[in-house]
Design an enzyme around this catalytic site. Structure first.
Site, PDB file in Angstrom:
ATOM      1  N   GLY A  10       7.942  13.252   0.500  1.00  0.00           N
ATOM      2  CA  GLY A  10       9.251  13.880   0.687  1.00  0.00           C
ATOM      3  C   GLY A  10       9.181  15.388   0.515  1.00  0.00           C
ATOM      4  CG  ASP A  31       6.729   8.510   0.802  1.00  0.00           C
ATOM      5  OD1 ASP A  31       7.494   7.935   1.603  1.00  0.00           O
ATOM      6  OD2 ASP A  31       7.047   9.551   0.202  1.00  0.00           O
ATOM      7  CB  THR A  35      13.817  10.014   3.933  1.00  0.00           C
ATOM      8  OG1 THR A  35      13.516   9.795   2.548  1.00  0.00           O
ATOM      9  CG2 THR A  35      15.064   9.221   4.312  1.00  0.00           C
ATOM     10  CE  LYS A  91      16.386  -4.704  -1.990  1.00  0.00           C
ATOM     11  NZ  LYS A  91      15.757  -5.341  -0.811  1.00  0.00           N
ATOM     12  CB  ALA A 114      12.974  13.138  -9.315  1.00  0.00           C
ATOM     13  CE1 TYR A 145      19.435  10.206  -4.634  1.00  0.00           C
ATOM     14  CE2 TYR A 145      21.210  11.738  -5.118  1.00  0.00           C
ATOM     15  CZ  TYR A 145      19.861  11.463  -5.037  1.00  0.00           C
ATOM     16  OH  TYR A 145      18.939  12.440  -5.351  1.00  0.00           O
ATOM     17  CE  LYS A 149      17.255   9.700  -7.671  1.00  0.00           C
ATOM     18  NZ  LYS A 149      15.793   9.664  -7.905  1.00  0.00           N
TER      19      LYS A 149
END
Ligand code: UDP
Length: 310
Positions: A10, A31, A35, A91, A114, A145, A149
């Site tokens: 990313g 990865d 995206t 997920k 992160a 999101y 997080k």
């Protein structure tokens, strides 16, 4: 050190890999390219200290070799992407973080998550200190999101308390720079791409909502300092210079000398009205502060877009 990073292909992940390879660490990049981009890591493929594992961390836990540090960066992060991939995003934040923590536990490795300023939701406190608990709509379109997080932070701190795992959490505020995709959907890549093509700059709402934009090199310095520090955080890393989205669009139009006009489109649901990091903790605990101002960072990013994103 041998460092495993999830989401290494990313935007921020690939900049982090570059810095870690330059510091002579061995890096395993995991990865699934939902995206992330192959071209972001292509320059590292020749490096003997780099290994790519194409796997989805929310499904599989890779690596049997001894690992010293796990960096958990795997998730779609642009609102356009996480709304397009809502289940994958949930997920990645939940199972992906859990799997990465299990890996760290197995290897007695350190772990860095992160996280994001989105844990503050549409904040009613400005600027946002780490002590603010946030204002998140748990069933809104951004929740895939934000709540993933928030779960990721919760599970990371549970591992710290239960297993004394060496955990660190960085809350990343809006970041921009080289390697952002022109189709990323976020404000800066959109405006630069539109300005360079002579298309209309699409400002959502009336453009009075605010953000604070951090250049990627500053972000990477902050993350590296957190990796080496003692404290768990969470710690805000971002640039505290706040501006309206309309002012940002005008600035990009000016720097690119674009003849594009600015048009106003619908504001996305639950789009935060204001956002600015309180970076007192980062200054005190990490001796970190941003060094690249928006004009300089934008110039560098625009040059990169001219060469790479036609
Ligand atoms: N935005 C905009 N036009 C665009 C893309 C984004 O006006 O083409 C706005 C968006 O509504 C938000 C701000 O710019 O208020 C920052 O959006 P971005 O997607 O970059 O990141 P966010 O901070 O929302 O995660």
């Amino acid at each position: 050190m041998k460092i495993l990073i999830t989401g290494g292909a990313g935007f921020i992940g690939s900049h982090l890999i570059e810095a870690l390879l330059n510091a002579d660490h061995f890096v395993i990049c995991v990865d699934n390219f939902i995206t992330g981009l192959e071209e972001n890591i292509a320059p590292f493929r020749k490096n003997a200290n780099f290994e790519l594992v194409t796997k989805d961390i929310s499904k599989e836990v890779p690596a049997n070799e001894k690992i010293d540090y796990v960096l958990s960066f795997a998730s779609p992060a642009s609102p356009v992407d996480y709304m397009k991939h809502p289940i994958e995003t949930l997920k990645a934040g939940a199972f992906g973080t859990y799997n990465a923590l299990e890996l760290a536990l197995k290897h007695k490795a350190s772990f860095l998550l992160a996280s994001t300023s989105e844990v503050y939701g549409d904040p009613e406190v400005n600027p946002q200190p780490e002590t603010y608990w946030g204002n998140v709509n748990s069933i809104g379109p951004r929740s895939v999101y934000d709540e993933a997080k928030r779960f990721a932070e919760a599970v990371a701190f549970a591992y710290l308390r239960k297993y004394s795992l060496d955990v660190k959490v960085v809350r990343i505020f809006n970041t921009y720079g080289e390697r952002m995709r022109s189709v990323d959907g976020r404000a800066i890549p959109n405006f630069i791409d539109q300005a360079l093509k002579g298309d209309e700059l699409t400002v959502y709402g009336d453009g009075s909502q605010t953000r604070s934009f951090c250049y990627v090199a500053d972000m990477i310095r902050g993350i590296l300092k957190l990796m080496e520090s003692e404290g768990a955080g969470p710690i805000n890393i971002g640039n505290p210079v706040e501006m309206t989205v309309l002012a940002l669009a005008k600035k990009i139009k000016e720097i690119t000398k674009s003849a594009s006009s600015i048009v106003f489109k619908d504001l996305p649901v639950n789009d935060p009205k204001q956002r600015r990091p309180d970076i007192t903790k980062a200054k005190n605990e990490l001796a970190w502060r941003p060094e690249v101002d928006l004009d300089e960072g934008l110039k560098r990013t625009i040059e990169w877009f001219k060469k790479n994103n036609k």
